[in-house]
Design a protein around this motif. Structure first.
Motif, short mmCIF file in Angstrom:
data_model
loop_
_atom_site.label_atom_id
_atom_site.label_comp_id
_atom_site.label_asym_id
_atom_site.label_seq_id
_atom_site.Cartn_x
_atom_site.Cartn_y
_atom_site.Cartn_z
N HIS A 47 1.33 -1.08 0.08
CA HIS A 47 0.29 -0.11 0.28
C HIS A 47 0.64 1.32 -0.27
N TYR A 48 -0.09 2.45 -0.16
CA TYR A 48 0.95 3.81 -0.01
C TYR A 48 0.41 4.80 0.04
N SER A 49 0.88 6.07 0.47
CA SER A 49 -0.04 7.30 0.28
C SER A 49 0.79 8.46 0.40
N VAL A 50 -0.03 9.34 -0.55
CA VAL A 50 0.69 10.37 -1.13
C VAL A 50 0.58 11.47 -0.07
N GLY A 51 -0.35 11.37 1.28
CA GLY A 51 -0.47 12.55 2.28
C GLY A 51 -1.34 11.55 3.38
N ALA A 52 -1.14 12.69 4.07
CA ALA A 52 -2.68 12.34 4.69
C ALA A 52 -3.92 12.27 5.22
N GLY A 53 -4.94 11.03 5.01
CA GLY A 53 -6.09 11.13 4.66
C GLY A 53 -6.15 10.52 3.72
N ILE A 54 -5.19 9.78 2.41
CA ILE A 54 -5.41 9.79 1.25
C ILE A 54 -4.31 7.61 1.44
N THR A 55 -4.84 7.06 1.16
CA THR A 55 -4.01 6.00 1.12
C THR A 55 -4.48 5.50 -0.17
N ASP A 56 -3.84 4.40 -1.19
CA ASP A 56 -3.72 3.19 -2.23
C ASP A 56 -3.30 2.68 -2.67
N GLN A 57 -4.13 1.07 -3.32
CA GLN A 57 -3.52 -0.46 -2.73
C GLN A 57 -1.43 -0.24 -4.17
N GLY A 58 -1.16 -1.39 -3.94
CA GLY A 58 0.25 -1.33 -4.67
C GLY A 58 -0.35 -2.65 -5.15
N GLU A 59 0.68 -3.76 -5.19
CA GLU A 59 0.61 -4.76 -6.43
C GLU A 59 0.25 -5.89 -5.46
N VAL A 60 0.06 -5.76 -4.04
CA VAL A 60 -0.41 -7.22 -2.94
C VAL A 60 -0.76 -6.95 -1.96
N ASN A 65 -4.52 -3.74 5.59
CA ASN A 65 -4.81 -2.73 5.93
C ASN A 65 -4.30 -1.41 6.61
N VAL A 66 -4.52 -0.34 5.71
CA VAL A 66 -3.22 0.99 5.95
C VAL A 66 -4.00 1.94 6.45
N SER A 67 -3.98 3.26 6.75
CA SER A 67 -4.21 4.55 6.91
C SER A 67 -3.71 4.85 6.81
N ARG A 68 -3.55 6.72 7.40
CA ARG A 68 -2.82 7.66 7.24
C ARG A 68 -3.58 8.70 7.83
N SER A 69 -3.63 8.52 9.14
CA SER A 69 -4.95 9.53 9.63
C SER A 69 -3.69 10.37 10.53
N THR A 70 -2.12 10.37 9.77
CA THR A 70 -1.04 11.78 10.22
C THR A 70 -0.29 12.15 9.32
N THR A 71 0.28 13.00 8.84
CA THR A 71 1.52 12.94 8.24
C THR A 71 3.09 11.80 8.96
N GLU A 72 3.41 11.96 10.20
CA GLU A 72 4.46 10.74 10.86
C GLU A 72 3.85 9.67 10.47
N ASP A 73 2.47 8.93 10.62
CA ASP A 73 2.65 7.48 10.90
C ASP A 73 1.86 6.79 9.90
N PHE A 74 2.08 5.39 9.44
CA PHE A 74 1.48 4.49 8.69
C PHE A 74 1.46 3.34 8.89
N PRO A 75 0.68 2.98 9.67
CA PRO A 75 0.58 1.45 10.35
C PRO A 75 0.02 0.44 9.23
N LEU A 76 0.47 -0.61 8.86
CA LEU A 76 0.28 -1.59 8.05
C LEU A 76 -0.22 -2.64 9.03
N ARG A 77 -1.75 -3.18 9.06
CA ARG A 77 -2.15 -3.98 9.51
C ARG A 77 -2.33 -5.07 8.47
N LEU A 78 -1.98 -6.45 9.82
CA LEU A 78 -2.53 -7.72 9.36
C LEU A 78 -3.87 -8.24 9.91
N LEU A 79 -4.48 -8.76 8.88
CA LEU A 79 -6.51 -8.71 9.43
C LEU A 79 -5.95 -10.02 9.92
#
Lengths: 115, 111
Positions: A47-60, A65-79
């Motif tokens: 997954h990738y994010s171009v800025g806070a509040g915006i995420t998009d899918q990558g190849e796999v 899941n991901v979220s980007r609530s702040t500029t600083e943090d980008f957590p990756l969740r394994l469900l």
């Protein structure tokens, strides 16, 4: 500056467990991404994010899941962890957008094993 | 499948020789980057070349880009033991904001 930090460094999970891999950066970079690297292989974009509040899918993206609530943090969740998700996970950041000549900075990685 | 494929998968040369690695990609790109990864470590950015550039130099590194063939090459001149690492190309497709990596070349420098 700490740059890009990832926690934990190592993690062992059982099949079906969930967890969150943390990625933090103190460089005020807009672009952040997650990759996985299987043994002897290249990096695949999850997954990738171009800025806070915006995420998009990558190849796999499946199983993550991901979220980007702040500029600083980008957590990756394994469900629900699966053995196929055993890999080394890298977080990366870039100052502006990828079309610029900015350098992409990588964290040290999280080595995940799913039993 | 990955955007980029690299050739060769592995390369072993004598110290002092030149090393050439090739990368091919599938779709038109905005730019292409090369990275180095030492064993078990994170990736380090080496050089970026834009789609409108044909060649760039940085120290002992020379990168070429041929957009008509959708390929790039990385030349390391006068190799040193410290150059032993895996090298990856990563491309940014023109139509997306995703940076996609190739499969990598493992370079070994023999003393």
């Amino acid at each position: 500056n700490a740059g890009v930090t990832q926690t934990p460094k190592f993690q062992v999970l059982k099949t079906g467990q969930s967890m969150t891999l943390q990625c933090a950066q103190d460089m005020n970079h807009e672009y952040m991404s997650w990759y996985r690297q299987d043994p002897g292989m290249g990096l695949r974009l999850i997954h990738y994010s171009v800025g806070a509040g915006i995420t998009d899918q990558g190849e796999v993206p499946n199983g993550y899941n991901v979220s980007r609530s702040t500029t600083e943090d980008f957590p990756l969740r394994l469900l629900s962890a699966a053995p196929s998700q055993t890999s080394v996970y890298f977080c990366a950041t870039l100052k502006g957008n990828p079309t610029s000549t900015d350098t992409q900075y990588f964290g040290p990685g999280t080595r995940l094993t799913v039993l | 499948s990955q955007q980029g494929e690299e050739d060769p998968q592995a390369l072993s040369i004598q110290e002092g020789e030149n090393a050439t690695m090739n990368c091919s990609y599938k779709t038109s790109i905005n730019n292409l980057q090369w990275y180095r990864q030492n064993s078990g470590r994170g990736l380090v950015h080496l050089i970026l070349i834009r789609s409108n550039e044909r060649e760039k130099h940085s120290g002992r590194l020379r990168v070429t880009l041929d957009t008509s063939k959708k390929s790039s090459s990385l030349l390391i001149t006068a190799s040193r033991a410290a150059d032993t690492a895996s090298y990856f190309c990563a491309s940014l497709p023109s139509s997306a904001s995703k940076i996609i990596f190739g499969s990598g070349t493992r370079l070994s420098i023999r003393p």
